[in-house]
Write a protein that holds these residues in place. Sequence first.
Motif, PDB file in Angstrom:
ATOM      1  N   ARG A 178      -3.447   4.246  -0.651  1.00  0.00           N
ATOM      2  CA  ARG A 178      -4.729   4.385  -1.352  1.00  0.00           C
ATOM      3  C   ARG A 178      -4.640   3.647  -2.678  1.00  0.00           C
ATOM      4  N   HIS A 179      -5.731   3.009  -3.045  1.00  0.00           N
ATOM      5  CA  HIS A 179      -5.778   2.266  -4.301  1.00  0.00           C
ATOM      6  C   HIS A 179      -5.977   3.243  -5.452  1.00  0.00           C
ATOM      7  N   LEU A 180      -4.914   3.531  -6.201  1.00  0.00           N
ATOM      8  CA  LEU A 180      -5.035   4.449  -7.333  1.00  0.00           C
ATOM      9  C   LEU A 180      -4.156   3.977  -8.478  1.00  0.00           C
ATOM     10  N   TYR A 195      -5.453  -2.179 -11.143  1.00  0.00           N
ATOM     11  CA  TYR A 195      -4.024  -1.822 -11.096  1.00  0.00           C
ATOM     12  C   TYR A 195      -3.771  -0.881  -9.924  1.00  0.00           C
ATOM     13  N   HIS A 196      -2.604  -0.965  -9.348  1.00  0.00           N
ATOM     14  CA  HIS A 196      -2.249  -0.138  -8.185  1.00  0.00           C
ATOM     15  C   HIS A 196      -0.872   0.474  -8.445  1.00  0.00           C
ATOM     16  N   LEU A 197      -0.856   1.771  -8.627  1.00  0.00           N
ATOM     17  CA  LEU A 197       0.386   2.514  -8.928  1.00  0.00           C
ATOM     18  C   LEU A 197       1.469   2.256  -7.878  1.00  0.00           C
ATOM     19  N   ALA A 241      -9.678  -9.012  -4.156  1.00  0.00           N
ATOM     20  CA  ALA A 241      -8.975  -7.906  -3.504  1.00  0.00           C
ATOM     21  C   ALA A 241      -7.828  -7.456  -4.395  1.00  0.00           C
ATOM     22  N   CYS A 242      -7.320  -6.259  -4.106  1.00  0.00           N
ATOM     23  CA  CYS A 242      -6.164  -5.761  -4.868  1.00  0.00           C
ATOM     24  C   CYS A 242      -4.885  -6.368  -4.313  1.00  0.00           C
ATOM     25  N   LEU A 243      -4.055  -6.844  -5.199  1.00  0.00           N
ATOM     26  CA  LEU A 243      -2.775  -7.444  -4.809  1.00  0.00           C
ATOM     27  C   LEU A 243      -1.930  -6.469  -3.995  1.00  0.00           C
ATOM     28  N   VAL A 244      -1.768  -5.246  -4.489  1.00  0.00           N
ATOM     29  CA  VAL A 244      -0.878  -4.299  -3.809  1.00  0.00           C
ATOM     30  C   VAL A 244      -1.485  -3.817  -2.493  1.00  0.00           C
ATOM     31  N   CYS A 245      -2.805  -3.615  -2.463  1.00  0.00           N
ATOM     32  CA  CYS A 245      -3.450  -3.272  -1.179  1.00  0.00           C
ATOM     33  C   CYS A 245      -3.173  -4.377  -0.147  1.00  0.00           C
ATOM     34  N   ASP A 246      -3.249  -5.635  -0.586  1.00  0.00           N
ATOM     35  CA  ASP A 246      -2.967  -6.747   0.325  1.00  0.00           C
ATOM     36  C   ASP A 246      -1.506  -6.764   0.766  1.00  0.00           C
TER      37      ASP A 246
END
Length: 333
Positions: A214-216, A267-269, A171-176
């Motif tokens: 949003r994951h971007l 990566y997550h901006l 999973a994405c760290l920042v999304c989590d």
Amino acid sequence: MSINEIRWHPLLGTWVIVASGRATRPWRDVKCPFCPGAPETGYGWDVLSLENRYPSLSTTPSISTEAPSFSRLEPGYGRCKVVIETPEHEGDLDTIPFKNLVKYVDILGRETDELGRDPGIKYVAPFRNKGELIGVSIHHPHSQIYALPFIPLRIERELESMSSYYRERGACLVCDIVREEERGERILYANRDFILILPFYAQWPHECHIYPRRHLQLLPELTGEEKENLADALAVAVSMYNSLFSFSLPYMMVTHQAPVKGTYPHYHLHIEFYTIHRYADKLKYAAGIEWGYWAFTYDELQENRVKELKEALRKGIERLEGRGYDPRGEPHF
Ligand code: ZN
Ligand code: ZN
Ligand code: FE
């Protein structure tokens, strides 16, 4: 002749940007070069992007010497731009008309795209320094964009952290972080597309981050509505900061996005604000332990600083409303 070069720091594994010939740059008391009618600005604009007249990097760099065998020396190729956020000489992101703030966000994305097309550029770094205590030389509201020939160390570290988190957890760290923090006690504000939090791991006294839901990876990926909601989150964050004490709060605001060459799907901006005031009359310094070892000490519980900021957020939102702007999201008082 001016020199623009990058010198390899072999102990840290990163570059030092060297620019001689910048000593003549204006320092505070000269007539404002960013007001309308100045030689570089002219008239008839609301948000304006210009080349920095005193750039740290150059598209025609020259080097001063040869590198010793233990290091490397390369030309300081790059671009430095200034984004003038308003024709008004005074103000901050919370006093600029909303449509201009949206335009400002749009320009940061366009510049990322345009500067990123240059084959010599690996990273585009938009940042905003505010206040004399941060060392700002011109008061007129403005941001800067550095187009760098290398990926900065801090970003390399974030890339590694997000990749290894993805490898370990899928999973994405920042999304989590967004998913967990939006239900928690450290959230300050949320609109449809962004959340504003004081991170669990804040290093500076009232450090806050804005994370997109949003994951971007890069600013140019923002949709029209996301640009508006980012402008909204910026206005709320800055109005909160300026309501914390009885003065306009100095801060650094940095956009962390992916490098412009290659793909970085994990990566997550995000945007980070660093503030240096512990109290109205007490500063936090990056001193021996912080700068010399990169080990930050935080002199209060992060959750207690959130409580202070929630009070400031209440006032900040009132101030925005008093200026005719209704925030689009939900404050978490
Ligand atoms: Zn001015
Ligand atoms: Zn993500
Ligand atoms: Fe970051």
